[in-house]
Design an enzyme around this catalytic site. Structure first.
Site, PDB file in Angstrom:
ATOM      1  CD  GLU A  73      -2.709  -1.398  -0.039  1.00 18.01           C
ATOM      2  OE1 GLU A  73      -2.969  -0.400  -0.743  1.00 18.01           O
ATOM      3  OE2 GLU A  73      -3.056  -2.548  -0.358  1.00 18.01           O
ATOM      4  CG  HIS A  84      -0.866   1.091  -4.510  1.00 17.53           C
ATOM      5  ND1 HIS A  84      -0.579   0.821  -5.829  1.00 17.53           N
ATOM      6  CD2 HIS A  84      -1.529   0.001  -4.050  1.00 17.53           C
ATOM      7  CE1 HIS A  84      -1.054  -0.376  -6.150  1.00 17.53           C
ATOM      8  NE2 HIS A  84      -1.618  -0.912  -5.084  1.00 17.53           N
TER       9      HIS A  84
END
Ligand SMILES: [Zn+2]
EC number: 3.4.24.-
Length: 410
Positions: free
Chosen positions: A145, A148
């Site tokens: 994550e 990202h």
């Protein structure tokens, strides 16, 4: 988004909950399909400024990500997040710093048991979130994550992914689309099955590797940031010091890049030798690049590959020494293995069958009889913090040596 299997996620999440969560969080049109664990990038369409890997303003300035930790995080979650930060801090110039008063752009890190993981792609300006949830509150999901958040997309959605993955037999709606926007094909590096940004293989969203030597992808294959994840971030954020080396596609070397390739004095009958690497049978194999022949020679499983395309050459912008950071060769026996492991330039990765260990760049002069000697470049792997023999391809053979130099930076 997390990389746990789809089936698990779908069992966990009701469609109504999914749509409600999506509407609340992202306020984009409802897609006709979607799963919380593996959210397609459709979810992000409509958010401005989040598409390009390196669009102006979308990167975090100087690689510094400001964050806040939500009060709902347990102590265990905080340790997990700290471990994820440490991966970035050790392998890249990215820095995670607590948000101070007045920092306008920041990500809040939180748990959300409606998702496996979810984060916006790139810095979107103002508040954004990086979350992980039930069943996925682990280091690898947080690294994914945060990847990202730092502007990385899914590896299996690269434009060239169909050369590396098969989706045969999968319903169309279960195959994640290729990312058409924000991908500069010319800067895509070697395909990385082991990326933390790759979903697990063996499912329709992660695909099936076309290479028979690869069965595992993503966090099945790697703990922490993969070698190529780190290289990618160091390139995107233009990291300096001992992170300033860049692997450039052999066929795209510019005159400036050619000035930045370094032989360290190594020369054989074909001319000076430079390190190169290529993806061969699931291995990121390190070998030698001949500038004059424009060939990257690597060996894999005892076989020699002479590549004219698809390989990468090591360049060191700024030269061997820049602002106190120096790339140099260190003799294997002259320092402790720990020193070499800590300072060696990560370059390659053995394939699954060989354990997937990282490899470093090894140089040696091999002698045959009194007159003949040959300078070669090969690889040396690390196993549990120790270095083994370096391996070099010579002609059609692979030779091992315990006397070699390693390319380091301190
Ligand atoms: Zn994701």
């Amino acid at each position: 988004m997390g990389k746990i299997s789809l089936r698990f996620c779908r069992l966990q999440i009701s469609l109504a909950k999914l749509l409600a969560a999506q509407f609340f969080v992202l306020m984009v049109p409802v897609p006709t399909y979607g799963y919380v664990c593996n959210v397609p990038n459709e979810w992000f369409r409509g958010l401005n400024n989040t598409r390009a890997h390196t669009a102006n303003g979308a990167l975090w300035p100087n690689g510094v990500v400001k964050y806040t930790l939500h009060s709902s995080l347990s102590n265990r979650d905080r340790v997990t997040i700290w471990k994820a930060f440490t991966e970035f801090h050790e392998k890249t110039c990215i820095r995670f710093q607590p948000r101070q008063n007045g920092d306008p752009d920041f990500t809040e890190i939180l748990t959300d048991d409606d998702v496996c993981g979810l984060a916006e792609v790139c810095k979107i300006g103002g508040y954004q979130f990086t979350k992980f949830g039930q069943g996925c509150r682990n280091v690898e999901t947080m690294i994914h994550e945060l990847g990202h958040t730092l502007c990385l997309y899914h590896e299996q959605q690269r434009k060239d992914r169909d050369e590396y993955l098969s989706f045969q037999g999968c319903p169309q709606q279960e195959i994640l689309p290729i990312e058409e926007d924000g991908q500069d094909t010319s800067t895509l590096g070697l395909y990385d099955y082991a990326s933390q940004m790759h979903y697990q293989c063996g499912f329709c969203d992660g695909g099936w590797p076309r290479s028979p030597s690869v069965t595992k992808c993503g966090d099945d294959a790697t703990t922490g940031l993969s070698l190529l994840d780190a290289d990618n971030l160091n390139r995107i954020y233009n990291c300096q010091g001992c992170f300033r080396h860049r692997w450039k596609k052999m066929e795209q070397l510019t005159s400036q890049d050619r000035k930045n390739v370094h032989s360290f004095g190594y020369k054989n009958s074909f001319g000076y030798l430079y390190p190169c690497r290529a993806l061969v049978n699931g291995e990121i194999a390190v070998g030698k690049y001949s500038r004059s022949r424009r060939v990257c020679s690597v060996s894999n499983q005892g076989k020699l590959y002479e590549l004219k395309h698809g390989a990468e050459v090591l360049t060191i912008p700024g030269g061997r020494t820049q602002r106190g950071a120096t790339y140099k060769l260190v003799r294997s026996g002259s320092v402790s293995p720990n020193y070499l492991v800590a300072n060696a330039v990560n370059a390659g990765r053995l394939n699954e069958a060989e354990g997937g260990a990282q490899t470093f760049i090894a140089y040696a002069t091999l002698r045959k009889g009194f007159w003949h000697k040959e300078d070669v470049i090969g690889k040396v792997a690390t196993f549990e913090g120790e270095l083994g023999n370096a391996k070099f391809s010579v002609g059609e053979r692979e030779l091992a040596s315990e006397n070699y130099f390693v390319l380091t930076c301190t």
